[in-house]
Design an enzyme around this catalytic site. Structure first.
Site, PDB file in Angstrom:
ATOM      1  N   THR A  80       0.864  -1.187   0.000  1.00 46.70           N
ATOM      2  CA  THR A  80       0.000   0.000   0.000  1.00 46.70           C
ATOM      3  C   THR A  80       0.892   1.226   0.000  1.00 46.70           C
ATOM      4  O   THR A  80       2.075   1.148   0.319  1.00 46.70           O
ATOM      5  CB  THR A  80      -0.859   0.087   1.279  1.00 46.70           C
ATOM      6  N   ASP A  81       0.305   2.368  -0.316  1.00 44.31           N
ATOM      7  CA  ASP A  81       1.021   3.600  -0.003  1.00 44.31           C
ATOM      8  C   ASP A  81       0.861   3.835   1.502  1.00 44.31           C
ATOM      9  O   ASP A  81       0.114   3.132   2.192  1.00 44.31           O
ATOM     10  CB  ASP A  81       0.496   4.780  -0.832  1.00 44.31           C
ATOM     11  N   TRP A  82       1.567   4.809   1.996  1.00 40.91           N
ATOM     12  CA  TRP A  82       1.596   5.098   3.439  1.00 40.91           C
ATOM     13  C   TRP A  82       0.166   5.290   3.969  1.00 40.91           C
ATOM     14  O   TRP A  82      -0.507   6.251   3.621  1.00 40.91           O
ATOM     15  CB  TRP A  82       2.433   6.361   3.654  1.00 40.91           C
ATOM     16  N   ASN A  83      -0.280   4.335   4.757  1.00 34.00           N
ATOM     17  CA  ASN A  83      -1.615   4.399   5.362  1.00 34.00           C
ATOM     18  C   ASN A  83      -2.737   4.514   4.332  1.00 34.00           C
ATOM     19  O   ASN A  83      -3.831   4.977   4.644  1.00 34.00           O
ATOM     20  CB  ASN A  83      -1.693   5.575   6.356  1.00 34.00           C
TER      21      ASN A  83
END
Ligand code: NOJ
Length: 748
Positions: free
Chosen positions: A283-286
């Protein structure tokens, strides 16, 4: 080497197919041996350890703070720690103290160089030189892996057609073909030709459509149709994956209501099933957690379920998997087979990178690799090739014998941090050579420096001091642009003029009556139309990185001739967004064949009719895609195709004679554009299908032969399949997207 590796793989895969049934071709180059190791390890893992591998956290600082989690197998990957000693300690805990000894995968945003910072990716794209991009990525990998970083979150392959979007700086611009070629090159460079300890896993990101954020506001929603995705936004990712990218990152945006991190259509149907990607999806950050803000899931548990069901292997910083997957598997909501598939994808990357054999780095030796002379040299060459000469009334190149006194001014003349651009975490400004430093070194005692403005956003009413200095100088070199912080993630802009009083500074300098050479360093194409009349020459350098100063000095004084071309359309005013060369033909096309025809028509006050244009700004940008001047000129002649008609599996051989018609050596980026005249869908007016850099001596002519496989003209048509539609086409061979005479051919 790569070819040999691929051959070996083919043989191994064929052997596996012969004895164990067909196996889909691997995109990451796995082998039966690698798969066996992965399976053996997986068989030993508890559910909790498996889920631990799927957890990535930001873990800078003292490894002791994370020791318990690493020891307990609760972390598979960390990002944001770069100290080799600490990284060795992290790995020691993982390898020696965790039950199964699985090393950590250490990630970092190494976006355009590690310590040695290259031009921003948009600048690298302006070189139209994939080989040089690959060389730079290899250097970034050498420096980063020496410190223990084996995974970079690069290349960003987001097509960006809106310069308000700050992250345009991080990609290759507006064009699918250029983006794909640069993306492949960067993947090859990061990962290298063999899985040795300098291989740094590439991560193609952000999957997908992120650059089409509405209004150019970062993180905003996108509304891309499946056809736009397939024809424009997905091909660079497919190319990056075919080049062997080990990993892929999902994007923050929701497209037509579905956040990417839960988008089964793109992550499963396309990525895994159509393309056969067997690398790691992070995923991207969060971005998993942000699905709660999107209103796509009520809580972390729900979004974790969405993500695992979409085939996301690793959770960056939501703690969604580590907190909820186990209970969901135990409750039968999530199948353990989905966890196994994700862990296989993660372990495969760790095995391929050789992390089990080489978890540690020689920390004491790491420093020697950074800023090596060869690295600085490559960074300088890249900065030289990436600068685009947009205007030259003859003032450039400067003759060092004639300009005795040089005034250097402007907020970017001596801004060692800002010329590095966005995402240059590890580039230390102490190592940056600014234009001022380079010019002072080259011309001791001949440079006067008056900053004029210290920051690009600074306001100044009067410029008496700098104008007085300009009057005393033989030439004025003014360095304008944007601070690094004005582009990149979360740094979108609604106004694209030079900030603060920079335009006023330039106008004031002109009033001194001396030749003015402007250089703009920025993270995007700014709207500089009003500034052009106030300088004799304008070099657009994007943010040029560590060696920007020497590169610009070499260009300005003619050691090298500019050869960069615009990787994105330069607009006259922000209200023209989105404007890109490869737009579809409207039912009311603007009348002129070329920009120049239309300027003439406008000058003659001819009625422009009810066509697709602006009453106040016309139909064209300031500079088209692919544009850039040099210190010499080039002529294209005797354009020809080897046939009038081609089979769908044929190859178009296009040729022309390129002549350097000027008085010095120069390099031209030869570009081939194609138009499909009638399709099952409205087609773009032009699409780039080939480019190459050609260096010619003054007066030299060369016959160029270029091959375009007809299959490269395929697109996803009305019936939802990708094919070349028979019919009539046009082809241009030219020095930018807005020049040249069309040749005609057909496909049968
Ligand atoms: C968020 C950014 O969108 C992404 O590009 C980057 O790789 C991650 N943060 C990690 O820093």
């Amino acid at each position: 080497m790569k070819t040999i590796r691929n051959l070996i793989l083919l043989v191994l895969v064929a052997a596996a197919a012969a004895c164990g049934g067909p196996r889909p071709a691997s995109t990451v180059g796995t082998t039966p041996d690698v798969e066996r190791r992965v399976d053996q390890l997986l068989a030993k893992m508890t559910l909790s350890e498996k889920i631990g591998q799927m957890n990535q956290i930001s873990a800078g600082g003292d490894p002791a703070n994370y020791a318990e989690a690493v020891r307990g197998g609760q972390i598979g990957s960390i990002l944001n720690e770069v100290d080799p000693v600490r990284l060795n300690e992290f790995q020691r805990i993982a390898v020696e103290e965790s039950r199964l000894g699985i090393p950590l995968l250490v990630g970092r945003d190494v976006i355009h160089g590690f310590h040695t910072v290259f031009p921003i990716p948009l600048g690298i794209a302006a070189t139209f030189d994939p080989a040089l991009a690959e060389e730079g990525a290899r250097i970034a990998a050498l420096e980063a892996t020496a410190q223990g970083i084996r995974w970079t979150f690069s290349p960003m392959l987001d097509i960006a057609r809106d310069p308000r979007w700050g992250r345009m700086a991080e990609g290759s611009g507006e064009d699918t073909w250029l983006d794909a070629r640069m993306g492949e090159a960067l993947v090859r460079g990061y990962q290298g030709t063999q899985w040795d300890t300098t291989a740094m896993a590439a991560c193609v990101k952000h999957f997908v459509g992120y650059g089409a954020a509405e209004g150019g506001r970062d993180y905003n929603s996108t509304f891309l149709s499946e056809r736009q995705l397939r024809n424009v936004y997905l091909p660079p990712f497919e190319a990056g994956i075919k080049a062997g990218a080990l990993t892929l990152m999902t994007s923050f945006n929701d497209n037509d209501g579905v956040p990417s991190t839960a988008n089964r259509f793109i992550l499963k149907d396309i990525l895994r099933d159509e393309w056969g990607f067997d690398g790691l999806v992070v995923t991207d950050w969060n971005s998993m957690g942000e699905m709660i803000s999107h209103g796509y899931g009520a809580d972390r548990k729900e979004v974790a379920q969405e993500a695992i069901e979409a085939g996301v292997d690793m959770d960056m910083m939501t703690y969604g998997y580590i907190s909820h997957l186990e209970e969901m598997v135990r409750a039968g909501v999530v199948k353990e087979s989905a966890i196994d598939a994700a862990v296989r994808n993660i372990l495969r990357v760790k095995v391929l990178l050789g992390l089990f054999e080489h978890p540690y780095v020689a920390a004491a030796a790491a420093a020697a690799v950074q800023y090596a002379p060869a690295h600085l040299d490559a960074a300088r060459r890249t900065a030289e090739e990436s600068a685009v000469l947009l205007k030259n009334d003859g003032v450039l190149p400067l003759d060092p014998a004639r300009v005795r006194t040089i005034l250097v001014t402007g907020p970017m003349a001596d801004a060692p941090h800002d010329q590095l651009g966005t995402w240059a975490f590890d580039g230390q400004k102490e190592h940056t050579v600014t234009p001022l430093a380079a010019l002072r070194e080259r011309f001791p005692g001949r440079v006067t420096y008056v900053p004029g403005l210290t920051y690009s956003r600074q306001k100044r009413d009067r410029f008496d001091e700098v104008v007085a200095a300009a009057r005393k100088a033989d030439v004025v070199l003014v360095f304008l642009g944007e601070e690094a912080i004005l582009s990149g993630e979360a740094h979108s802009l609604a106004d694209l003029n030079l900030k603060g009083s920079q335009s006023e500074l330039l106008a004031a300098l002109k009033s001194a009556g001396k030749p003015v050479v402007a250089t703009v360093m920025a993270g995007r194409p700014l709207t500089i139309e009003r500034d052009l009349p106030n300088c004799g020459a304008l070099l657009y350098a994007f943010h040029p990185g560590t060696m920007g100063g020497p590169a610009l000095a070499n260009l300005i004084f003619g050691d090298v001739a500019p050869s960069g071309k615009t990787p994105v359309t330069f607009l006259r005013t922000v209200g023209q967004v989105p404007m890109y060369y490869s737009h579809n033909m409207t039912g009311r096309p603007y009348r002129g064949e070329t920009l120049l025809d239309d300027i003439e028509a406008e000058a003659g006050q001819t009625s422009l009719g009810n066509t697709s244009y602006y009453l106040d700004y016309g139909a064209y940008p300031l500079f088209p895609f692919g544009y850039g001047l040099s210190y010499t000129s080039f002529a294209y002649s005797d354009l020809a195709l080897d046939n009038a008609s081609y089979a769908q599996d044929g190859v178009i051989r296009a040729s022309c004679t390129l002549t350097n018609t000027g008085a010095r050596e120069g390099t031209e980026v030869v570009q081939v554009y194609v138009r499909d005249l009638v399709g099952s869908l409205t087609r773009p007016v032009k699409e780039l299908k080939h480019f190459e850099r050609v260096t010619l001596q003054a007066g030299e002519s060369r016959r160029l032969e270029m091959e375009i496989p007809v299959s490269d003209l395929a697109f996803w048509g009305l019936d939802g399949t990708k094919k070349v539609e028979p019919g009539d086409f046009q082809l241009w061979i030219a020095g930018d997207s807005n020049s040249g005479e069309a040749l005609s051919f057909s496909v049968r």
